[in-house]
Design a protein around this motif. Structure first.
Motif, short mmCIF file in Angstrom:
data_model
loop_
_atom_site.label_atom_id
_atom_site.label_comp_id
_atom_site.label_asym_id
_atom_site.label_seq_id
_atom_site.Cartn_x
_atom_site.Cartn_y
_atom_site.Cartn_z
N LEU A 60 0.96 -1.58 -0.20
CA LEU A 60 -0.13 0.30 0.25
C LEU A 60 1.11 0.83 -0.19
O LEU A 60 1.72 0.98 0.69
CB LEU A 60 -0.57 0.24 0.94
CG LEU A 60 -2.22 -1.30 1.28
CD1 LEU A 60 -2.21 -1.12 2.21
CD2 LEU A 60 -2.64 -1.26 -0.01
N MET A 61 0.71 2.68 -0.88
CA MET A 61 1.94 3.58 -1.03
C MET A 61 1.01 4.56 -0.66
O MET A 61 -0.16 4.84 -1.15
CB MET A 61 2.26 3.69 -2.72
CG MET A 61 2.78 2.54 -3.39
SD MET A 61 3.93 1.97 -2.31
CE MET A 61 4.68 3.10 -2.60
N LEU A 62 1.92 5.54 -0.41
CA LEU A 62 1.48 6.59 0.20
C LEU A 62 1.95 7.52 -1.73
O LEU A 62 2.25 7.11 -1.80
CB LEU A 62 1.86 7.41 1.74
CG LEU A 62 1.70 6.42 2.92
CD1 LEU A 62 2.11 6.71 4.23
CD2 LEU A 62 0.00 6.37 2.81
N ARG A 63 0.87 8.79 -0.88
CA ARG A 63 1.64 9.64 -2.13
C ARG A 63 2.82 10.17 -1.86
O ARG A 63 3.87 10.43 -3.10
CB ARG A 63 0.17 10.99 -2.39
CG ARG A 63 -0.54 10.42 -2.35
CD ARG A 63 -1.29 11.37 -2.61
NE ARG A 63 -3.08 11.77 -3.13
CZ ARG A 63 -4.10 12.13 -2.96
NH1 ARG A 63 -4.26 13.28 -2.74
NH2 ARG A 63 -5.18 11.61 -3.58
N THR A 64 3.77 10.42 -1.13
CA THR A 64 5.10 10.22 -0.67
C THR A 64 5.99 9.63 -1.31
O THR A 64 6.74 9.90 -0.88
CB THR A 64 5.05 10.54 0.81
OG1 THR A 64 4.79 9.53 1.90
CG2 THR A 64 4.28 11.46 1.03
N ALA A 110 -0.02 -4.92 12.25
CA ALA A 110 1.02 -4.45 12.56
C ALA A 110 0.44 -2.73 12.60
O ALA A 110 -0.26 -1.99 13.61
CB ALA A 110 2.58 -3.80 12.42
N CYS A 111 -0.23 -2.74 11.74
CA CYS A 111 -0.66 -1.47 11.67
C CYS A 111 -2.19 -1.54 10.58
O CYS A 111 -2.84 -0.56 9.67
CB CYS A 111 -0.05 -0.68 10.54
SG CYS A 111 1.05 -1.54 9.35
N LYS A 112 -2.69 -2.25 11.32
CA LYS A 112 -4.60 -2.17 10.36
C LYS A 112 -5.12 -1.20 11.07
O LYS A 112 -5.89 -1.00 9.87
CB LYS A 112 -5.30 -3.41 11.41
CG LYS A 112 -6.61 -4.47 11.10
CD LYS A 112 -6.54 -6.20 11.50
CE LYS A 112 -7.31 -5.64 12.75
NZ LYS A 112 -6.65 -7.28 13.14
N PHE A 139 -6.84 4.37 6.32
CA PHE A 139 -6.48 4.91 4.86
C PHE A 139 -7.36 4.36 4.14
O PHE A 139 -7.73 4.88 2.87
CB PHE A 139 -5.32 3.70 4.61
CG PHE A 139 -4.07 4.64 3.37
CD1 PHE A 139 -4.10 5.34 3.01
CD2 PHE A 139 -4.89 3.39 2.67
CE1 PHE A 139 -3.41 5.72 2.02
CE2 PHE A 139 -3.57 3.71 1.45
CZ PHE A 139 -3.10 4.62 0.91
N LEU A 140 -8.08 2.96 4.13
CA LEU A 140 -8.46 2.51 3.12
C LEU A 140 -10.29 3.02 2.59
O LEU A 140 -10.33 3.32 1.73
CB LEU A 140 -8.65 1.05 2.85
CG LEU A 140 -7.66 0.08 2.79
CD1 LEU A 140 -7.21 -0.95 3.36
CD2 LEU A 140 -6.59 0.41 1.00
N ARG A 141 -10.45 3.15 3.85
CA ARG A 141 -11.82 3.85 3.90
C ARG A 141 -12.04 5.34 3.50
O ARG A 141 -12.82 5.63 2.72
CB ARG A 141 -12.74 3.49 5.68
CG ARG A 141 -12.87 2.26 5.76
CD ARG A 141 -13.02 2.19 6.33
NE ARG A 141 -13.29 0.61 7.53
CZ ARG A 141 -13.28 -0.15 8.67
NH1 ARG A 141 -12.87 1.17 9.68
NH2 ARG A 141 -13.63 -1.06 9.21
N PHE A 142 -10.83 5.94 3.82
CA PHE A 142 -10.86 7.21 2.94
C PHE A 142 -10.70 7.03 1.81
O PHE A 142 -11.76 7.99 1.01
CB PHE A 142 -9.55 8.36 3.56
CG PHE A 142 -9.68 9.28 3.49
CD1 PHE A 142 -10.32 10.68 4.26
CD2 PHE A 142 -8.78 9.21 2.37
CE1 PHE A 142 -10.20 11.68 3.78
CE2 PHE A 142 -8.21 11.09 1.68
CZ PHE A 142 -9.15 12.00 1.62
N LEU A 143 -9.58 6.63 1.07
CA LEU A 143 -9.67 6.32 -0.74
C LEU A 143 -11.13 5.99 -0.94
O LEU A 143 -11.60 6.43 -2.21
CB LEU A 143 -8.25 5.76 -0.67
CG LEU A 143 -7.55 6.21 -0.40
CD1 LEU A 143 -6.46 5.93 -0.41
CD2 LEU A 143 -7.10 8.03 -1.60
#
Length: 380
Positions: free
Chosen positions: A116-120, A144-146, A152-156
């Motif tokens: 999963l990639m961030l825009r940064t 670890a970061c569920k 992140f997924l819900r926002f997008l």
């Protein structure tokens, strides 16, 4: 309508989702469906990714567990991982926005490693993506970061209302059966021919009249099957495995970590994180050729970092991100980042070069080497 049921015609066996949520320990940690089984086998339970997970088991040291899997077969409880199903006419478009993978090229009933990639350009989390059908995917994201991944997924997803459905398989079991005798063990519980299921492939298989989603992969470097199980089936399925020949054992987090290091695989939070690009982490292979040419995914235009940094007036040539004694090799191994150039003499560093590693103010000799440390034995 439950998402997985839309793809029942893609496979020999239908699949049904039952919504169940994990219970908690007295100190607020989540329990996997095998929590009580771990305790009955004398597990030392530790907090991990918000769950209570087994580190080791009674009368079975970390080294013994590790060697057992190399020689026979072991069962790993990885139910703390987050399982999803994505479907809909824009599912491929959505996933190609947040991962660098070529999902159009990915054939149904195959999986691939991705991120999963961030825009940064940083990595939010590593992930496995399996294609169920034309517009359907089964995905496992990092434990670890569920919560952060889900946010992140819900926002997008809100930016594509009605075009992408996401089902989180909350409370489901995920069992990993690993070792050279893994296929022999599973064959005793199914009439399906698992020899047709090679590395990188997935299928629905019939176990005792129940259809379960199976993938063949290799986090240990050994042959590995991963089985997704509804909560009501997880314990019984695992007990059946434990009661069969070849004799198998439950294996904890300690051995899981030494296996993944020997296989040269990254652990999120240690070896990769939000500041790391796929290029930094030698994960360029997860970026599809078409995706690289067309761009359009998060972070596609972010350059790799130099790998060097200043500390106390000295320039480090690298840093260690994880390490442990290797039970298979009999010496210490470590994973880290090393700059291509040593600033002191401008010499190019490469595999085989000797370096010094500073551990608690003591410099110790080490050698740069290519990974994996132990050659994998995947069934191809």
């Amino acid at each position: 309508m439950l998402i997985f049921s839309r793809f029942k015609n893609c496979f020999k066996f239908p699949f049904k989702i039952v919504r169940t949520f994990a219970s908690q320990t007295d100190d607020g940690l989540l329990k996997t469906p095998l929590y009580d089984l771990h305790l009955s086998h004398g597990a030392t339970m530790v907090p991990y990714a918000g769950h209570s997970m087994p580190m080791t088991y009674a009368e079975q040291s970390h080294i013994e567990s590790h060697n057992w899997v190399r020689q026979s077969v072991g069962i790993f409880d990885v139910s703390h991982m987050c399982q999803h199903v994505f479907a809909g006419q824009n599912a491929t478009k959505f996933l190609e926005q947040i991962t660098p993978s070529d999902l159009i090229e990915l054939e149904p009933s195959r999986w691939k490693l991705s991120a999963l990639m961030l825009r940064t350009g940083g990595i939010l989390g590593d992930t496995i993506i399996a294609k169920l059908g034309q517009d359907g995917y089964y995905i496992v994201t990092n434990a670890a970061c569920k919560d952060r991944d889900l946010t992140f997924l819900r926002f997008l997803l809100e930016s594509l209302p009605g075009s992408v459905d996401n089902e989180v398989l909350a409370g489901w079991g995920l069992i990993s059966v690993q070792g050279p005798k893994a296929a022999i063990l599973l064959a005793k519980l199914t009439d399906d021919n698992l020899s047709n299921l090679k590395f990188g492939r997935t299928a629905f298989a019939n176990f005792g009249g129940n259809s379960h989603f199976v993938s063949r992969s290799g986090y240990t470097g050994e042959d590995r099957f991963e089985i997704s199980l509804p909560p009501a089936h997880t314990l019984h399925f695992t007990e059946q495995l434990l009661n069969r020949v070849p004799v198998t054992r439950l294996i904890g987090l300690a051995a899981r970590n030494s296996f993944r290091l020997e296989a040269g695989l990254c652990l999120y939070g240690n070896d990769i994180d939000e500041t790391t690009t796929p290029v930094d982490a030698s994960l360029r292979f997860i970026v599809g050729k078409r995706r690289l040419a067309e761009s359009g995914f998060n972070g596609f235009d972010t350059p790799a970092s130099t790998g060097r940094r200043e500390k106390d007036g000295k320039t480090e040539i690298g840093r260690i991100t994880s390490g442990c004694p290797s039970p298979t090799l009999g010496y210490n191994i470590a994973m880290g980042y090393v700059s291509a150039i040593n600033n002191s003499d401008k010499k190019k560093l490469s595999s085989g070069d000797n370096v010094l590693i500073e551990i608690r103010d003591v410099k110790r000799p080490a050698k740069i080497t290519k990974m994996p440390f132990v050659k994998p034995k995947y069934y191809r």
